[in-house]
Design an enzyme around this catalytic site. Sequence first.
Site, mmCIF file in Angstrom:
data_model
loop_
_atom_site.group_PDB
_atom_site.id
_atom_site.type_symbol
_atom_site.label_atom_id
_atom_site.label_comp_id
_atom_site.label_asym_id
_atom_site.label_seq_id
_atom_site.Cartn_x
_atom_site.Cartn_y
_atom_site.Cartn_z
ATOM 1 N N PRO A 1 -24.908 8.661 -25.057
ATOM 2 C CG PRO A 1 -23.792 10.386 -23.947
ATOM 3 C CD PRO A 1 -24.928 10.128 -24.895
ATOM 4 C CE1 TYR A 2 -29.770 3.009 -20.939
ATOM 5 C CE2 TYR A 2 -30.788 3.597 -23.038
ATOM 6 C CZ TYR A 2 -30.680 2.740 -21.964
ATOM 7 O OH TYR A 2 -31.453 1.606 -21.904
ATOM 8 C CB ALA A 3 -27.618 4.058 -26.843
ATOM 9 C CB THR B 1 -23.359 2.813 -20.947
ATOM 10 O OG1 THR B 1 -24.787 2.900 -20.888
ATOM 11 C CG2 THR B 1 -22.746 4.192 -20.754
#
Length: 332
Positions: free
Chosen positions: A138-140, A142
Amino acid sequence: MKVLITGGAGFIGSTFASACLDQDIEPIVLDNLSTGRREFVEGRTFYRGDIGDAELIDRIFADHPDIHATVGCAAKIIVPESVAEPVMYYRENVTKGLSLVESLLRNGCTRFVFSSSAAIYASGQGITEDSPITPGSPYARTKAVFEGALRDITGGTDLRAVSLRYFNPIGADPKFRSGLQVSKPTHALGVMIDKYLAGEPFPVTGTDWETRDGTGVRDYVHVWDLARAHIHAVKDFDRILPAGRGGYLPVNLGSGTGTTVLELIKAFETVTGKALAHEIVGPRPGDVAGAYADITRAIQLLGWTPELSIEQGIADALTWMERRTLMLSGDS
């Protein structure tokens, strides 16, 4: 020249702010101090607040109408946390990022340098900016989503954006004004330092990868070299992306060669003058051979190449570790 740095009390942002001061550029720092350190903004023009606070952004530009460019370093970046709290990550990294861009356009600041990440790529060797975008967390995602938004926004407005895709930052400001503030870094060098200080063997996770020595490869770049790249991007912005109707440019920032785990161990031993105890273990679930960047675009368009060695990054990380421990000892 003045530059607005969001997230300027964090690892990358504070180091870039220091580089600005060394280049007679005035950093205007915005940070909510959720992870950044107040110590990192001492003696600098500082606004405590959120990038999604439109009124605060307007006030900053009212106070400093001569801001030349904005460098966006404010983001949540912990991969496991992003898996556990994806809504927060999309809110902080995408929704609030878009609010910031809207505020920049409203205030006529059309030069934007975005702190992006190589996490948006799959593993591979010699990754270019045209390599497939395949974020694995999810971080990547975003980061990838926000880059897509920037591409669209720069296509329809006067905003111009350079996205600097970092590989693996290590080290600290060479003058040790700031550094990595977290107490338990999870990247390979951070784990290596922790194991070294604890007298425990460092785990080498796999020796059968398709790399030059069979161990995983990562692309480490000294945080001061990253700061230098930001200086180039800010100073040469109008040459890189001439004024007119928008424009968008992603640029990889890495070593260009990568470092295997065994090479990292050897460099660590060179710096410390001691053998590093290590053990061969199996690969962890989700492990990959690793990646390193093709930095041709950074060389050609930014006029930038990394100057500091992996050994210097290790030495600075070790020195900062001692200073950070003393700094954090006063925290509850």
